[in-house]
Write an enzyme that holds these catalytic residues in place. Structure first.
Site, short mmCIF file in Angstrom:
data_model
loop_
_atom_site.label_atom_id
_atom_site.label_comp_id
_atom_site.label_asym_id
_atom_site.label_seq_id
_atom_site.Cartn_x
_atom_site.Cartn_y
_atom_site.Cartn_z
N ARG A 256 9.02 -50.89 4.82
CA ARG A 256 9.72 -50.89 5.84
C ARG A 256 10.56 -50.92 6.28
NH1 ARG A 256 10.03 -55.47 8.30
NH2 ARG A 256 7.83 -56.78 8.30
N HIS A 260 10.24 -55.53 11.39
CA HIS A 260 9.02 -55.72 12.43
C HIS A 260 8.71 -55.04 13.24
CE1 HIS A 260 4.65 -56.72 12.04
NE2 HIS A 260 4.92 -56.95 13.27
N TYR A 269 13.75 -63.31 4.61
CA TYR A 269 12.99 -63.02 4.37
C TYR A 269 12.51 -61.42 3.28
CZ TYR A 269 10.96 -59.43 7.57
OH TYR A 269 11.43 -58.63 8.28
#
Length: 359
Positions: A256, A260, A269
């Site tokens: 990805r 998200h 992150y």
């Protein structure tokens, strides 16, 4: 015997070169230049829809959007393996699958704008609307597939979900029931490496496809950025389902490249170096390099695809901004398939409240 989950199936490398894999190459031996070009175009258009929707959300035109950037090959490759009468149960990220199934791009953002309970009518393309409850679609797919199996329908049912959903009980239950009932389901896991902010290593200490063996079904890993490889393994799984062989599990290893959802900040992150590594494995670039190497690429084709993408992008933008707001009482429509006294009473009370506010 080679463990099919040990090494991902790959038919096209990131530089566009073919991989010698006679077993899986035979599954796509009929795929000629026109199909390859169509798959490339579908990926480009899916990315343009996704890019436009992301921009629309940033501009306040959508409430939320789950980007699919980087996962185009996994979705388009698998969608090209399906027949019109097969049925798809998706998560919230499969806009590319929806496009390949025939959804009007103008409808793809409808639910995300908050003007309707749905984006498209499921029975018109045999695909459900985006499922927000993580993993729930696995159970829905299994139930539908089992009923189709009892009716003697020779179809395949595909349940799409991400690596994070494999930690949900719904997926575990779906795998167990599907195996016990020999339901014709293909469990298609897009392992995009991140369940929101948790890396896949936290989700599973072993390749996710290996979980299939514990349920008594075959599992396979595939390079999810290789559309041709994805097409091959999905064809194999849906053929097994249609023939009465029961369920299968596919783990498409992809990435990805966006957040998200548009409510997420992935820079908190993951590192820029990791993102750059996967950008070099971009699925669209890979398909283009394959077409160039094999002499199927030319300026006219490039221009046509680009023009088509621009037109689709303009359509999505205009359709989204032009969507009219529904009447507030429409919130109570379609709660149940048939009228229900409690819902009718809630509608009456809400209508009376609105009339009081307006007066």
């Amino acid at each position: 015997m080679t463990d099919p989950s040990a090494y991902p199936v790959q038919l096209v490398q990131p530089d566009g070169r073919r991989v010698l894999d006679r077993e899986h190459a035979a599954l796509v031996a009929d795929v000629g230049p026109e199909r390859l070009r169509q798959m490339y175009e579908d990926m480009v258009l899916a990315r343009r829809i996704d890019t436009e929707a992301t921009a629309l959300q940033r501009q306040g035109q959508l409430g939320l959007w789950p980007p699919l950037l980087g996962q185009e090959a996994a979705q388009v490759g698998s969608a090209h393996a399906l027949n019109p009468d097969d049925y798809v149960f998706c998560s919230y990220r499969e806009a590319a699958v929806a496009y390949c199934r025939g959804v009007d791009p103008a409808a793809i953002t409808r639910m995300w704008r908050g003007v309707a309970h749905f984006c498209w009518e499921p029975d018109t393309i045999n695909m459900t609307n985006p499922a927000i409850v993580v993993g729930a679609q696995g159970l829905h797919a299994t139930g539908y597939a089992y009923a189709a199996h009892l009716d003697g329908a020779e179809i395949a049912v595909v349940a799409y979900f991400g690596d994070g959903a494999t930690s949900q009980g719904d997926i575990a239950e779906a795998l167990g029931f599907a195996a016990s009932w020999s339901a014709p389901v293909v469990f298609f896991c897009q392992n995009n490496h991140w369940a929101i902010s948790e890396p896949v290593q936290v989700q599973s200490a072993t390749p996710i496809a290996r979980r299939a063996y514990g349920y008594g079904m075959p599992g396979v890993r595939v390079d999810g950025n290789d559309a041709l490889g994805v097409l091959a393994v999905t064809r194999q799984a849906v053929a097994r389902a249609r023939a009465g062989g029961g369920p299968s599990f596919i783990e498409a290893i992809t990435y990805r490249m966006g957040p998200h959802t548009t409510a997420d900040d992935p820079t908190r992150y993951r590192t820029a170096a990791e993102l750059e590594l996967w950008r070099r494995r971009d699925p669209i670039d890979r398909m283009r390099r394959l077409l160039e190497r094999e002499g199927y690429w030319d300026g006219e084709f490039e221009q046509r695809v680009g023009d088509h993408a621009d037109a689709v992008g303009e359509l999505v933008r205009a359709a989204t901004i032009g969507m009219s707001d529904p009447e507030p009482a429409a919130l109570f429509d379609h709660v149940y398939a048939t009228p229900h006294p409690l819902v009718d009473e809630q509608r009456r009370q809400y209508t009376a409240y609105l009339e009081g506010v307006r007066s």
